[in-house]
Design a protein around this motif. Structure first.
Motif, PDB file in Angstrom:
ATOM      1  N   ASP A  82       0.702  -1.198   0.056  1.00 50.90           N
ATOM      2  CA  ASP A  82      -0.025   0.069  -0.058  1.00 50.90           C
ATOM      3  C   ASP A  82       0.839   1.177   0.166  1.00 50.90           C
ATOM      4  O   ASP A  82       0.349   2.376  -0.119  1.00 50.90           O
ATOM      5  N   GLY A  83       2.107   1.078   0.131  1.00 49.33           N
ATOM      6  CA  GLY A  83       2.928   2.340   0.144  1.00 49.33           C
ATOM      7  C   GLY A  83       2.873   3.002   1.461  1.00 49.33           C
ATOM      8  O   GLY A  83       3.180   4.223   1.366  1.00 49.33           O
ATOM      9  N   LYS A  84       2.526   2.467   2.681  1.00 48.53           N
ATOM     10  CA  LYS A  84       2.441   3.268   3.795  1.00 48.53           C
ATOM     11  C   LYS A  84       3.759   3.210   4.521  1.00 48.53           C
ATOM     12  O   LYS A  84       4.559   2.361   4.307  1.00 48.53           O
ATOM     13  N   ASP A  85       4.055   4.311   5.198  1.00 41.16           N
ATOM     14  CA  ASP A  85       5.266   4.274   5.984  1.00 41.16           C
ATOM     15  C   ASP A  85       5.088   4.010   7.561  1.00 41.16           C
ATOM     16  O   ASP A  85       6.002   4.101   8.194  1.00 41.16           O
ATOM     17  N   SER A  86       4.051   3.177   7.777  1.00 41.77           N
ATOM     18  CA  SER A  86       3.803   2.708   9.246  1.00 41.77           C
ATOM     19  C   SER A  86       4.370   1.381   9.556  1.00 41.77           C
ATOM     20  O   SER A  86       4.992   0.627   8.420  1.00 41.77           O
ATOM     21  N   MET A  87       4.320   0.832  10.655  1.00 42.14           N
ATOM     22  CA  MET A  87       4.934  -0.466  10.711  1.00 42.14           C
ATOM     23  C   MET A  87       4.111  -1.444  11.806  1.00 42.14           C
ATOM     24  O   MET A  87       3.293  -0.888  12.130  1.00 42.14           O
TER      25      MET A  87
END
Length: 367
Positions: A146-151
């Motif tokens: 999804d291209g998210k920068d969370s983890m």
């Protein structure tokens, strides 16, 4: 393997070349807040254990001694990061904003689930040892798509590292460079088996075999745990892939309230680790800094007592579930076999006559 540390058991601040930069911004007030978190969740743990001993809970998994590992790690995360706990991370849940009555409902037998995972970005407690690491890795792999920068962060105990689920999770996490942190609370005992029986090397030393960096940290040092988790989180969010943290701590109480730890561990071991208590060392450090006077200590103690009182009242006030509740939320869509079981069960309850009947329905109509 080096065990990283920032505050010694005596409450003395020491330097660490790797961790120091990750806590440069932590001021005295934030240190006091970390201390407050630990005091409150220990009070929650004591109250919950007492509730179980008094017959108000069926079971409780104490976290006594592991407060620094839980508080330091969760306070390093962002709100959008998703947490996958075991069944012992009640301190993490509290810091994340969970209503503790929701957490106790499961252990009281009033509900099949606690808090709403999507309100807290924290999955509900996982009883199956190690299964949450699979969920965390899969979630993290989805984040990359999804291209998210969370983890994602998965908690696990030392015993879980012997499970195949954890092995598979680390293989996939490394292969796909998933933004996931494996946070292992090595509390030295997998129920009644010592960690030395399971692994003849440090648990963090296993991680490089998967292509994952491993870091060993003093799990009773809340500041070091905060720094170590920030280190791993930065790697995950910047595309560096997974990390494995081994927090060296100790389970001071039983595995659960159904366990008797005196049958498998000695008194001297308990005394040794009691001298490394995470709250005591932070207390000493704050006194040295002049950040914890009598008024602050009294306020923190009062807050902890108030939380415990609210917890007790909420626990004993939880309504009993209706008989048909056992059949709800089992499947997304209606299932004929489950519906047949529901009808038969409610008919069985109604067979006891008017005096013993509860208000139940069969196929949506009063019986």
């Amino acid at each position: 393997m080096t065990m990283h540390q920032l505050i010694t058991a005596e409450g003395i601040r020491v330097a660490d070349a790797l961790l120091d930069e990750f806590v440069d911004d932590v001021d005295g007030e934030q240190l006091r807040n970390l201390y407050r978190d630990m005091v409150v969740i220990r009070r929650i743990d004591f109250e919950s254990t007492a509730l179980q001993r008094q017959g108000q809970l069926a079971l409780w998994p104490p976290l006594l001694g592991q407060e620094a590992s839980q508080v330091g790690s969760v306070r390093a995360l962002e709100d959008e990061d998703f947490i996958f706990p075991t069944y012992r991370e009640n301190g993490v849940a509290y810091c994340r904003g969970a209503k503790m009555a929701d957490a106790l409902g499961v252990w009281r037998g009033n509900t099949n689930i606690g808090w709403d995972p999507y309100e807290l970005n924290m999955a509900t407690p996982q009883i199956i040892i190690g299964a949450q690491t699979l969920h965390a890795t899969g979630y993290a792999m989805g984040l990359t798509l999804d291209g998210k920068d969370s983890m994602a962060l998965a908690y696990l105990g030392d015993g879980a590292t012997s499970q195949g689920d954890v092995h598979e999770s680390m293989v996939f996490a490394a292969s796909f460079q998933a933004p996931v942190v494996f946070f292992c609370q090595n509390n030295h005992w997998a129920i009644s088996e010592p960690v030395g029986l399971q692994s003849h090397v440090p648990l963090a030393g296993r991680a490089p075999g998967y292509g994952i960096p491993g870091l060993q940290v003093d799990g009773n040092d809340v500041l070091a745990v905060l720094a170590a988790t920030r280190w791993a989180a930065r790697r995950a969010r910047s595309g560096g892939g997974p990390s494995f943290i081994e927090a060296i701590t100790y389970r001071m109480g039983p595995h659960t309230t159904a366990d008797d730890p005196t049958r498998y561990r000695g008194v001297t071991e308990l005394e040794e680790w009691g001298a490394k208590d995470p709250i005591t060392r932070m207390h000493s450090y704050l006194l040295e800094l002049g950040m914890l006077d009598d008024g602050a200590q009294a306020a923190i103690a009062a807050e902890a007592d108030a939380v415990a009182a609210d917890l007790r009242l909420a626990c004993i006030s939880l309504p009993d579930p209706a008989p048909q509740a056992a059949f709800e939320h089992v499947y997304v869509d209606a299932h004929p076999l489950l519906e047949e079981q529901r009808v038969n069960y409610l008919a069985y309850l109604n067979s006891f006559g008017e005096q013993e009947k509860t208000s139940v329905t069969v196929q949506g109509s009063p019986s």
